[in-house]
Design an enzyme around this catalytic site. Structure first.
Site, PDB file in Angstrom:
ATOM      1  N   CYS A  32     -14.833  37.007 -39.644  1.00 12.53           N
ATOM      2  CA  CYS A  32     -15.356  35.935 -40.496  1.00 12.53           C
ATOM      3  C   CYS A  32     -16.882  35.908 -40.421  1.00 12.53           C
ATOM      4  CB  CYS A  32     -14.779  34.600 -40.040  1.00 12.53           C
ATOM      5  SG  CYS A  32     -15.577  33.203 -40.852  1.00 12.53           S
ATOM      6  N   CYS A  35     -18.378  32.653 -38.638  1.00  8.25           N
ATOM      7  CA  CYS A  35     -18.168  32.348 -37.222  1.00  8.25           C
ATOM      8  C   CYS A  35     -19.445  32.692 -36.445  1.00  8.25           C
ATOM      9  CB  CYS A  35     -16.988  33.159 -36.684  1.00  8.25           C
ATOM     10  SG  CYS A  35     -15.376  32.381 -36.975  1.00  8.25           S
ATOM     11  N   HIS A  96     -13.383  28.169 -36.341  1.00  9.11           N
ATOM     12  CA  HIS A  96     -12.868  28.755 -37.577  1.00  9.11           C
ATOM     13  C   HIS A  96     -11.665  27.990 -38.138  1.00  9.11           C
ATOM     14  CE1 HIS A  96     -12.344  32.108 -40.403  1.00  9.11           C
ATOM     15  NE2 HIS A  96     -11.045  31.955 -40.221  1.00  9.11           N
ATOM     16  N   ASN A 136     -15.514  23.161 -51.877  1.00  6.75           N
ATOM     17  CA  ASN A 136     -14.279  23.661 -52.482  1.00  6.75           C
ATOM     18  C   ASN A 136     -13.350  23.959 -51.333  1.00  6.75           C
ATOM     19  OD1 ASN A 136     -15.855  23.754 -54.826  1.00  6.75           O
ATOM     20  ND2 ASN A 136     -16.388  25.894 -54.473  1.00  6.75           N
ATOM     21  N   HIS A 147     -13.343  29.565 -43.290  1.00  5.76           N
ATOM     22  CA  HIS A 147     -14.145  28.829 -42.309  1.00  5.76           C
ATOM     23  C   HIS A 147     -14.624  27.502 -42.928  1.00  5.76           C
ATOM     24  CE1 HIS A 147     -16.463  29.226 -38.497  1.00  5.76           C
ATOM     25  NE2 HIS A 147     -17.032  28.171 -39.044  1.00  5.76           N
ATOM     26  N   HIS A 149     -16.541  24.908 -44.485  1.00  2.00           N
ATOM     27  CA  HIS A 149     -17.920  24.872 -44.970  1.00  2.00           C
ATOM     28  C   HIS A 149     -17.999  24.213 -46.335  1.00  2.00           C
ATOM     29  CE1 HIS A 149     -16.473  28.342 -47.253  1.00  2.00           C
ATOM     30  NE2 HIS A 149     -17.557  28.273 -48.007  1.00  2.00           N
ATOM     31  N   GLN A 151     -21.207  23.335 -49.626  1.00  2.49           N
ATOM     32  CA  GLN A 151     -22.406  23.924 -50.214  1.00  2.49           C
ATOM     33  C   GLN A 151     -23.333  22.846 -50.746  1.00  2.49           C
ATOM     34  OE1 GLN A 151     -21.637  27.577 -52.591  1.00  2.49           O
ATOM     35  NE2 GLN A 151     -19.496  26.970 -52.428  1.00  2.49           N
TER      36      GLN A 151
END
Ligand SMILES: [Zn+2]
Ligand SMILES: [Zn+2]
Ligand SMILES: [Zn+2]
Length: 338
Positions: A32, A35, A96, A136, A147, A149, A151
């Site tokens: 990933c 990570c 993760h 999303n 992972h 996250h 934006q």
């Protein structure tokens, strides 16, 4: 290649960003790029053995501080402009397998502080007129990295949906002298049937006019336009109500619930926007445990949504599952060591 092309029929910009085709697509869990970089492991985006919350510039940005020259020539009908702005990735945790839903309230509050900071920093930039925070979640909405996250985009213009909300809010304020969103919120609170979860300062509800089966708005009771107005008490209560809502979403079909989460806040275009009321909007693509809501002809082609569910019923379903109150979210968080 990246540029803005003007869509003269819809009177809005289209961002072209062809390099995004090479993005990493659902890599195996042990490879990933988000990570921490393990000792002796391959170098990830984060050259550290561990981290709390990290913000970095997207490697495949649609918008950037020093954009390339547009690869095509515009015309009077269809102008072209450099794709100026910012695209940032926010890593919520070094774990993760974590997610916004399962994180302790304390960490979600930290994330909200990061959003507030980035709004302040990007908002101060000359080339940024709008700071857009979003997430999303789930493969159903096209997520290519699991992972946890989100934006942040810094647009050099006010995006079209916010533009529409601004125009409606401005017109309402001129006619009635009040905030349109405040009026919607007090109608929802007075009615109560579509309220999903209430905090001291934040309320989650399905709007009367919901377009998606489980669409939820999350908004401050107080009239606030931007994240930079958040007090510590606002941040802490937001974390509790946001967590409670997401736990409810996962409890609904007893599985991780995919969604788009977006925050609409006032533009940072150098003009004050007393008419705008900050809010988060959640658009889950599911209409049942196994059926997806697709944007089909009517939605994608005419811009008119057809909602197959009554907002009142969806809200009752969401009220029944997961934590029943903000106090219950706090208790569960405390007992799990949050
Ligand atoms: Zn990862
Ligand atoms: Zn308001
Ligand atoms: Zn909105």
């Amino acid at each position: 290649m990246s540029e803005l092309r003007w869509h003269p029929l819809l009177s809005q910009w289209v961002i072209t960003a062809t390099h995004r085709q090479e993005r990493t697509f659902l890599p195996p869990d042990d490879y990933c790029p988000l990570c921490p970089t393990r000792p002796g492991g391959f170098p990830t985006e984060v050259p550290a053995e561990d981290y709390d919350i990290v913000v970095f510039e997207n490697k495949f940005p649609s918008l950037q501080a020093v954009p390339p020259e547009p690869a095509v020539l515009g015309s009077e009908l269809t102008p072209v402009s450099p794709a100026r702005g910012a695209c940032e990735v926010v890593l919520y945790s070094s774990d993760h397998r974590s997610s916004l839903t399962t994180m302790p309230v304390r960490r979600i509050a930290n994330l909200a502080r990061v959003w507030r900071d980035r709004t302040r920093v990007l908002g101060a930039r000359e080339d940024v007129d709008y700071v857009f925070v979003f997430e999303n979640k789930g493969e159903a909405v096209g997520v290519t990295l699991h992972h946890p996250h989100g934006q942040i985009y810094g647009f050099s213009f006010v995006p079209p949906i916010v533009q529409k909300e601004l125009e409606a809010s401005r017109a309402h304020r001129e006619r009635h002298g009040r905030c349109l969103f405040c009026d919607c919120l007090s109608a929802e609170l007075a009615d109560g049937r579509r309220v999903v979860l209430e905090g001291e300062r934040w309320v989650a509800f399905i709007p009367f006019f919901a377009r998606y089966p489980y669409e939820v708005y999350l908004a401050p009771r107080a009239h606030q336009g931007s994240m930079v107005e958040w007090s510590e008490a606002d941040v802490e209560d937001l974390a509790v109500v946001l967590k409670g809502l997401l736990v409810k979403y996962d409890a609904l079909f007893d599985k991780p619930f995919p969604y788009l989460m977006v925050c609409h806040q006032a533009p940072v275009d150098g003009v004050s926007h007393p008419e705008f009321h900050l809010h988060f909007e959640f658009y889950p693509p599911l209409r049942t445990a196994t059926k997806l809501k697709y944007l089909a002809g009517c939605e994608a082609g005419a811009g008119n949504f057809i909602n197959d569910k009554l907002a009142e019923e969806s809200a009752a379903e969401l009220r029944r599952v997961g934590p029943r109150s903000a106090a219950e979210v706090r208790r569960a968080d405390a007992s799990s060591g949050g």
